[in-house]
Design a protein around this motif. Structure first.
Motif, PDB file in Angstrom:
ATOM      1  N   ALA A  92      -3.144  -3.331  -4.420  1.00  0.00           N
ATOM      2  CA  ALA A  92      -3.509  -2.254  -3.497  1.00  0.00           C
ATOM      3  C   ALA A  92      -3.053  -0.894  -4.024  1.00  0.00           C
ATOM      4  N   CYS A  93      -1.926  -0.873  -4.725  1.00  0.00           N
ATOM      5  CA  CYS A  93      -1.462   0.387  -5.309  1.00  0.00           C
ATOM      6  C   CYS A  93      -2.395   0.852  -6.423  1.00  0.00           C
ATOM      7  N   TRP A  94      -2.897  -0.069  -7.245  1.00  0.00           N
ATOM      8  CA  TRP A  94      -3.884   0.301  -8.258  1.00  0.00           C
ATOM      9  C   TRP A  94      -5.156   0.845  -7.617  1.00  0.00           C
ATOM     10  N   ASP A  95      -5.541   0.258  -6.495  1.00  0.00           N
ATOM     11  CA  ASP A  95      -6.714   0.744  -5.767  1.00  0.00           C
ATOM     12  C   ASP A  95      -6.485   2.181  -5.298  1.00  0.00           C
ATOM     13  N   ILE A  96      -5.287   2.454  -4.797  1.00  0.00           N
ATOM     14  CA  ILE A  96      -4.939   3.817  -4.361  1.00  0.00           C
ATOM     15  C   ILE A  96      -4.951   4.776  -5.546  1.00  0.00           C
ATOM     16  N   MET A  97      -4.396   4.357  -6.674  1.00  0.00           N
ATOM     17  CA  MET A  97      -4.379   5.221  -7.853  1.00  0.00           C
ATOM     18  C   MET A  97      -5.793   5.608  -8.264  1.00  0.00           C
ATOM     19  N   GLY A  98      -6.681   4.614  -8.304  1.00  0.00           N
ATOM     20  CA  GLY A  98      -8.058   4.898  -8.690  1.00  0.00           C
ATOM     21  C   GLY A  98      -8.740   5.859  -7.733  1.00  0.00           C
TER      22      GLY A  98
END
Length: 382
Positions: A92-98
């Motif tokens: 979910a953090c990678w999704d936020i970063m993107g």
């Protein structure tokens, strides 16, 4: 940007409850992850809520530190359960970063390495474990454009098998080969079923059907057993979906016996999965990540695979699951003539349809009992 909360949602798919996570930030961006684990949806959900205090207030860009807090700092080995909780939050953090950078996740992982992702079909052989069923279903799969398909022909076998069941498994494999012709890859799923000697007997006997790999032929915990089979089997061995740490892959890879590595991002998180893919690359191996948990897992694997130079094949369950699955993520990924592209939107490029999730409640019987007769039907067991 700071993480302010973590929310969970369980969807009751008949053969595996799917667990989704949404990480909320103080800037309004929300990230999507998944923590599905066969038979343990409620357990992983509890682990996520028990551990989330460790990441509240953190910057979602700090995924390495987040992973350390969720695994190292707890100072306990929670295995796949802890790994699933970690991966759900970290994804979910990678999704936020993107989303924050307006880039798809695969661009953040190194960028496009392939024009498209070759897929293999799984989950297509629902029904009785008979040559007739396998032949009929395999014919339908290749008609969709797939050039590779995986299946478990062994029924409910465990460690050893009677001669009648041994021969039936070989008939199932031969029926698939006859259905698909000589140019399609057939991948034999072992589901950690056998002793070393039984696995080797099957590996020799299935050779006339020319399988591309024999997956997880023995249980994963004794690496020495997997290595012994891999070195003696005429069929290449594939494995790795059960491991949840870099160290386990390091132990496997140092033997240079298994060169098709099926890491499970669902147990590792995206950061570790990318690092392990590099470890495999250094051993002249290829990756075929396990992508049979739920639909977010498949999206994660698509991003990882696109950014992995030594990617081999992408596993597809989604097209052979319940017909409503295409409504769970918006937009849904589509396989075209046996190939796939990861979503191009920012982050993972998909959002969770909570209205559809609400239509399919958790049920304790939604799990896959691989050593019980009839598991192949993928129906609710209770």
């Amino acid at each position: 940007m700071k993480i302010i909360d973590v929310h969970t949602h369980i969807l009751g798919n008949p053969w595996k409850n799917w667990l989704f996570v949404q990480v909320e930030t103080d800037e309004g961006l929300t990230g999507l992850g998944e923590g599905t684990l066969n038979g343990f949806a409620k357990t992983v959900e509890a682990a996520i809520h028990e551990l989330k205090h460790l990441v509240i207030g953190m910057d979602p860009f700090d995924v390495e530190t987040i992973s350390l807090r969720l695994f190292r700092d707890v100072y306990s080995d929670g295995g796949q359960i802890q790994g699933s909780a970690l991966a759900a939050i970290e994804t979910a953090c990678w999704d936020i970063m993107g989303k924050a950078l307006n880039q798809p996740v695969y661009k953040l992982l190194g960028g496009r390495c392939h024009d498209k992702l070759r897929c293999y079909a799984n989950g297509w052989y629902r029904g009785p474990s008979t040559p007739e069923n396998f032949h009929e279903k395999a014919t339908a799969v290749v008609a969709k454009g797939y050039t590779a398909l995986k299946f478990d022909p062994f029924g409910a076998a465990w460690r050893t098998v009677e001669k009648r069941d041994f021969n039936l498994a070989l008939e199932n494999i031969a029926a698939v080969r006859e259905a698909v012709g000589p140019d399609v890859d057939i991948l034999i799923e072992g589901h950690n079923r056998f002793s070393v000697h039984t696995a080797l007997q099957f590996a020799e006997a299935m050779m006339p059907s020319n399988p591309t790999w024999f997956e997880a032929p023995v249980p994963p915990l004794r690496v020495s057993s997997m290595v012994e089979v891999a070195r003696r089997s005429p069929v290449p061995v594939a494995c790795g979906e059960d491991y949840y740490s870099r160290e386990q892959f390091a132990e496997l890879l140092k033997h240079d016996a298994v060169h098709i590595i099926q890491l499970e991002p669902q147990f590792l998180g995206i950061s570790a999965s990318k690092q392990i893919s590099g470890m495999v690359h250094a051993h002249n191996g290829v990756t075929a990540p396990h992508s049979a948990q739920g639909p977010v897992c498949s999206v994660v694997c698509a991003h990882l695979n696109m950014a992995t130079p030594n990617f081999y094949m992408h596993e597809i369950f989604d097209e052979f699951n319940e017909p409503w699955e295409e409504n769970v993520l918006l937009p849904g990924m589509k396989v075209e003539n046996g190939y796939l592209q990861p979503p191009e939107g920012p982050g993972l490029g998909v959002e969770l349809n909570l209205e559809e999730v609400g239509k399919h409640p958790y049920h304790v019987g939604n799990w896959l009992p691989l050593f019980r007769s009839g598991w192949e039907k993928r129906e609710r067991m209770v």
